[in-house]
Design a protein around this motif. Structure first.
Motif, PDB file in Angstrom:
ATOM      1  N   GLU A 157      19.565   5.254 -27.180  1.00 45.75           N
ATOM      2  CA  GLU A 157      19.026   5.925 -28.348  1.00 45.75           C
ATOM      3  C   GLU A 157      17.866   6.826 -27.962  1.00 45.75           C
ATOM      4  O   GLU A 157      17.246   6.666 -26.897  1.00 45.75           O
ATOM      5  N   SER A 169      14.305   8.073 -29.862  1.00 46.14           N
ATOM      6  CA  SER A 169      13.490   7.634 -30.993  1.00 46.14           C
ATOM      7  C   SER A 169      12.218   8.460 -31.104  1.00 46.14           C
ATOM      8  O   SER A 169      11.562   8.748 -30.095  1.00 46.14           O
ATOM      9  N   GLU A 223       8.561   8.395 -33.280  1.00 50.57           N
ATOM     10  CA  GLU A 223       7.775   7.445 -34.052  1.00 50.57           C
ATOM     11  C   GLU A 223       6.395   8.011 -34.397  1.00 50.57           C
ATOM     12  O   GLU A 223       5.762   8.691 -33.588  1.00 50.57           O
ATOM     13  N   THR A 275      22.392   7.933 -36.945  1.00 49.24           N
ATOM     14  CA  THR A 275      20.940   8.000 -36.968  1.00 49.24           C
ATOM     15  C   THR A 275      20.399   6.878 -37.851  1.00 49.24           C
ATOM     16  O   THR A 275      21.121   6.324 -38.687  1.00 49.24           O
ATOM     17  N   SER A 285       9.860   5.343 -37.948  1.00 53.62           N
ATOM     18  CA  SER A 285      10.688   5.756 -36.816  1.00 53.62           C
ATOM     19  C   SER A 285      11.969   6.415 -37.296  1.00 53.62           C
ATOM     20  O   SER A 285      12.550   6.009 -38.305  1.00 53.62           O
ATOM     21  N   SER A 326      15.601   7.495 -35.330  1.00 55.12           N
ATOM     22  CA  SER A 326      16.273   7.373 -34.045  1.00 55.12           C
ATOM     23  C   SER A 326      17.707   7.870 -34.124  1.00 55.12           C
ATOM     24  O   SER A 326      18.353   7.829 -35.177  1.00 55.12           O
ATOM     25  N   THR A 363      21.378   7.286 -32.229  1.00 53.05           N
ATOM     26  CA  THR A 363      22.049   6.275 -31.420  1.00 53.05           C
ATOM     27  C   THR A 363      23.216   6.886 -30.658  1.00 53.05           C
ATOM     28  O   THR A 363      23.975   7.695 -31.193  1.00 53.05           O
ATOM     29  N   SER A 394       5.899   0.833 -27.657  1.00 51.70           N
ATOM     30  CA  SER A 394       7.094   0.326 -28.328  1.00 51.70           C
ATOM     31  C   SER A 394       6.892  -1.103 -28.810  1.00 51.70           C
ATOM     32  O   SER A 394       7.399  -1.487 -29.866  1.00 51.70           O
TER      33      SER A 394
END
Length: 238
Positions: free
Chosen positions: A36, A38, A40, A196, A215, A217, A219, A233
């Motif tokens: 993925e 990501s 954030e 997503t 977040s 992300s 995938t 994280s």
């Protein structure tokens, strides 16, 4: 490793470009790649401190159940001048039945020190329910403050919830120069049909501080087999 991480923006940017390039090919390539990308944003309410973090995990599981996963990330707190890059490699064995057992090596530039983690991890994926736990030894490359990091995380997203899910967990760092720290958190997410996901997490630290993280992300394939374990994280805007 640490010297390379100090220039982490360049390889991290290259990894992102590679991830985006691999997102579009045919279904055969999609099945070979899992991971993925990501983005954030977070805030520590008591410290009035915001942070931003971008990370990727890319890997594959071979036919014999052996798998490899690479994590790359970089982030920044408002009150800290330098960025905090991190990298990790996971080697694991997934014999079937949802189980995976692995080991990982990570390095991160986490002010005020540079740290290397060597850890063991285990995960169980039973469709809507996902659970993983880990424990790692921490080596402070700039001082003698070695210690440990360990934690557990779980997620639940049944099909009947139509893309919605819940997740939570807790993590502890012991033996840091500034003392031990911990966080416990809960969150909710929603998985869209285009691979997503949008998630919102709220946590409470051992300093009685409230942290929030939003977040988004993307995938690839089945997603990463194990979560990223770098400082940002794991602890968010601690």
């Amino acid at each position: 490793m640490i010297r390379l991480m100090k220039h982490g923006l360049r390889p991290f940017g290259a990894a992102i470009c590679g991830a985006l390039a691999l997102a579009a090919p045919a279904a055969e390539a999609q099945r070979a790649l899992q991971g993925e990308l990501s983005f954030e944003l977070g805030r520590n309410q008591e410290k009035s401190r915001n942070y931003k973090h971008i990370a990727t995990s890319l890997g594959t599981t071979f036919d014999n159940g052996v798998g490899l996963q690479l994590d790359l990330s970089v982030g920044k707190f408002e009150s800290v001048i330098s960025t905090q890059p991190a990298a990790a490699v996971h080697v694991y064995f997934a014999p079937g039945g949802g189980w995976a057992l692995g080991a990982y090596l990570s390095g991160e530039d986490q002010r005020p020190g540079n740290y290397v983690h060597l850890g063991l991890e285990a995960g169980y994926d039973a469709g809507p329910f996902d659970l993983e736990a880990y424990a790692a030894y921490r080596d402070d490359r700039a001082a003698s403050s070695d210690g440990s990091r360990y934690g557990i995380a779980a997620a639940y997203a049944p099909d009947s919830w139509n893309g919605a899910g819940l997740f939570g967990g807790g993590h502890v760092d012991e033996g840091l120069p500034g003392g031990d720290r911990s966080i416990a958190y809960l969150g909710t997410d929603y998985r869209f049909g285009n691979n997503t996901r949008l998630s919102l997490m709220a946590g409470r630290t051992d300093l009685s501080e409230t942290v929030m993280k939003l977040s988004y992300s993307i995938t690839f394939g089945d997603g990463p087999r194990f979560s990223r374990r770098d400082n940002m994280s794991t602890f968010g805007p601690y």
